[in-house]
Design a protein around this motif. Structure first.
Motif, PDB file in Angstrom:
ATOM      1  N   THR A 165       0.810  -1.305  -0.230  1.00  5.00           N
ATOM      2  CA  THR A 165       0.091  -0.055   0.036  1.00  5.00           C
ATOM      3  C   THR A 165       0.810   1.262   0.016  1.00  5.00           C
ATOM      4  N   ALA A 166       1.892   1.296   1.032  1.00  7.50           N
ATOM      5  CA  ALA A 166       2.615   2.548   0.974  1.00  7.50           C
ATOM      6  C   ALA A 166       3.524   2.790  -0.298  1.00  7.50           C
ATOM      7  N   HIS A 167       4.282   1.723  -0.833  1.00  6.76           N
ATOM      8  CA  HIS A 167       5.126   1.989  -2.026  1.00  6.76           C
ATOM      9  C   HIS A 167       4.084   2.447  -3.200  1.00  6.76           C
ATOM     10  N   ASN A 168       2.930   1.620  -3.415  1.00 10.37           N
ATOM     11  CA  ASN A 168       2.031   1.959  -4.446  1.00 10.37           C
ATOM     12  C   ASN A 168       1.583   3.361  -4.282  1.00 10.37           C
ATOM     13  N   ARG A 169       1.046   3.948  -3.244  1.00 13.24           N
ATOM     14  CA  ARG A 169       0.649   5.176  -3.187  1.00 13.24           C
ATOM     15  C   ARG A 169       1.900   6.155  -3.238  1.00 13.24           C
ATOM     16  N   GLU A 196      10.429  -1.041  -8.572  1.00 10.55           N
ATOM     17  CA  GLU A 196       9.821  -1.564  -9.726  1.00 10.55           C
ATOM     18  C   GLU A 196       8.523  -2.247  -9.863  1.00 10.55           C
ATOM     19  N   VAL A 197       8.493  -3.021  -8.410  1.00 11.85           N
ATOM     20  CA  VAL A 197       7.261  -3.971  -8.500  1.00 11.85           C
ATOM     21  C   VAL A 197       6.072  -2.644  -8.064  1.00 11.85           C
ATOM     22  N   ALA A 198       6.278  -1.784  -7.315  1.00 12.70           N
ATOM     23  CA  ALA A 198       5.169  -0.704  -6.929  1.00 12.70           C
ATOM     24  C   ALA A 198       4.865  -0.008  -8.400  1.00 12.70           C
ATOM     25  N   ALA A 199       5.818   0.302  -9.328  1.00 15.63           N
ATOM     26  CA  ALA A 199       5.553   0.872 -10.556  1.00 15.63           C
ATOM     27  C   ALA A 199       4.593  -0.132 -11.347  1.00 15.63           C
ATOM     28  N   SER A 200       4.853  -1.404 -11.250  1.00 15.58           N
ATOM     29  CA  SER A 200       3.972  -2.392 -12.187  1.00 15.58           C
ATOM     30  C   SER A 200       2.674  -2.419 -11.541  1.00 15.58           C
ATOM     31  N   ASN A 201       2.678  -2.323 -10.019  1.00 15.36           N
ATOM     32  CA  ASN A 201       1.357  -2.292  -9.396  1.00 15.36           C
ATOM     33  C   ASN A 201       0.308  -1.392  -9.783  1.00 15.36           C
ATOM     34  N   THR A 202       0.949  -0.071 -10.012  1.00 19.64           N
ATOM     35  CA  THR A 202       0.027   1.044 -10.298  1.00 19.64           C
ATOM     36  C   THR A 202       0.279   1.464 -11.765  1.00 19.64           C
ATOM     37  N   GLY A 203       0.703   0.795 -12.332  1.00 14.87           N
ATOM     38  CA  GLY A 203       0.770   1.083 -14.047  1.00 14.87           C
ATOM     39  C   GLY A 203       1.500   2.069 -14.485  1.00 14.87           C
ATOM     40  N   ASN A 243       2.401   8.692 -16.852  1.00 16.55           N
ATOM     41  CA  ASN A 243       2.735   7.970 -15.838  1.00 16.55           C
ATOM     42  C   ASN A 243       4.148   7.273 -16.183  1.00 16.55           C
ATOM     43  N   ILE A 244       4.979   8.088 -15.987  1.00 22.00           N
ATOM     44  CA  ILE A 244       6.464   7.816 -16.385  1.00 22.00           C
ATOM     45  C   ILE A 244       7.356   8.378 -15.288  1.00 22.00           C
ATOM     46  N   ILE A 245       8.087   7.524 -14.789  1.00 25.95           N
ATOM     47  CA  ILE A 245       9.371   7.976 -13.809  1.00 25.95           C
ATOM     48  C   ILE A 245      10.654   7.352 -14.227  1.00 25.95           C
TER      49      ILE A 245
END
Length: 413
Positions: A165-169, A196-203, A243-245
């Protein structure tokens, strides 16, 4: 209840021992203090050029009380590398004169810095100054320690869905920037794949300096490229994807290997044999500090912190990398438009791992009225809860969210 201690020019309350007071910012009694903190956070998020410098504290948030530890701290990595072969480990410490270089923690105990130890090993081996036996033991330890670190930091598959939750937000809120703002740049000293995983989780799409071809080879030119939606290119402000970082893994990554042809990323079935890429620059300035990809990433960091209208969020970072520290303190001296927030656990503790010299510099500057600085004592989860969400969902995202809710209700029935 969000229990936080912080120190900034608008709020400089300390207790009898000179330590900033802990307060519950959700308590109406502390409204004035909470307003000062949230105002600084909002200014940070709204900056034209937002940079994140993330340390191990961001990954330690995955460790939940009462459950087995998932993410290792630097102390944990030290212990696990020592336990591979205790006699050999102690011999390596003596061989590279670790105690002479490392010094001690504020409480007088041995400073357990695994990155410094590996750096010293890398420094001694090329010199051929060790005896044959010691040279062999240091070489064997170095190889075993790297394998062990890869194993210990390959934990993302063990993290349950609800713990993201925290990483995704964090990635979702900071990553979706206005077209008038620069792309979010995340510099991290962590080896793991949490962002990398959080980025994948949030598109989110991650540009990390690796080519999109297979196998993926590191090419710093990719940080200068962007992605557009060609179908919307003629519409006002609709060409660049939102949606790019940019992700800079300053100390390397568990999925990077170095070969004679360059640095490659290990992805799925595409495995490339080579030396793991762990970069652990220390005050000894070992030559790897000046090789790619570390040189490219440090150059990007140095350039970015000097830009006008810049905000630097140091999150879960203890300021124990001298190269990064120098870049930050130089930016504070030369860039009048930079603002810096250090948010981590126990930054005010004299016995903690937070760099004492940096703490003193920041606190003294704030005391003198420097409004560009703030130091916050809180966990990664708590800090993420402070972030304002400026992003308005698109019709497509709203439809997707509704669809996911329908699917979730269907699976529960």
């Amino acid at each position: 209840m969000r229990d936080i201690a912080f120190y900034l020019s608008e709020y400089k309350q300390r207790d009898a021992d000179g330590i900033p007071q802990r307060i519950d910012i959700d308590n109406e009694v502390n409204k004035q203090a909470a307003t000062a903190l949230l105002r600084f956070v909002n200014q940070l998020v709204d900056a034209e050029n937002l940079i994140v410098l993330a340390g191990s504290g961001t990954s330690l948030t995955f460790n939940r009380q009462g459950l087995p530890k998932v993410a290792p701290s630097m102390t944990d990595l030290w212990a696990s590398c020592r336990n591979l072969d205790i006699a050999r480990f102690d011999e390596v410490l003596r061989s590279v004169k670790y105690d002479d270089v490392a010094g001690t923690w504020p409480d007088g105990s041995q400073r357990q810095d695994i990155e410094l130890l590996l750096s010293l090993c890398d420094s001694y081996l090329p010199l051929k100054s060790l005896s044959t036996t010691r040279h062999r033991k240091v070489s064997e330890f170095l190889a075993a320690a790297k394998r062990n670190i890869i194993k210990e930091t390959s934990f993302v598959n063990q993290v349950p869905l609800e713990s993201w939750t925290a990483h995704n937000r964090f990635i979702n809120v900071l990553g979706k920037r206005s077209p008038k703002q620069k792309r979010l740049k995340v510099f991290t000293t962590n080896y793991d794949l949490a962002f990398e995983v959080a980025a994948s989780n949030t598109g989110m799409i991650v540009i990390d300096g690796f080519e999109f071809s297979q196998p993926q080879r590191f090419n710093p030119a990719w940080f200068h490229y962007d992605i557009v939606n060609r179908t919307q290119a003629s519409e006002k402000g609709g060409a660049y994807l939102p949606n790019i970082i940019h992700l800079y893994k300053v100390h390397g990554s568990i999925d990077w290997v170095r070969t004679t042809a360059g640095v490659y990323k290990q992805t799925g079935a595409n495995k490339t044999s080579g030396e793991p890429v762990f970069i652990y620059p220390s005050s000894t300035k070992y030559q790897s500090s000046y090789d790619s990809p570390y040189l490219d990433m440090m150059a990007a960091f140095l350039e970015t912190v000097q830009k006008p209208k810049t905000a630097l969020l140091c999150i879960g970072f203890g300021f124990n990398d001298k190269h990064l520290n120098n870049a930050i303190t130089m930016a504070l001296r030369t860039n009048s438009e930079i603002m810096v927030m250090a948010a981590t656990k126990d930054p005010f503790s004299q016995q903690g791992a937070f760099n004492a010299e940096i703490r003193s510099q920041f606190m003294n500057a704030i005391e003198a009225g420097d409004s560009r600085l703030a130091v916050v004592d809180c966990t990664f989860d708590t800090f993420v809860s402070l972030l304002p969400d400026r992003h308005k969902p698109s019709p497509e995202e709203t439809l997707l969210s509704m669809f996911e809710q329908v699917i979730a209700r269907g699976s529960q029935s």
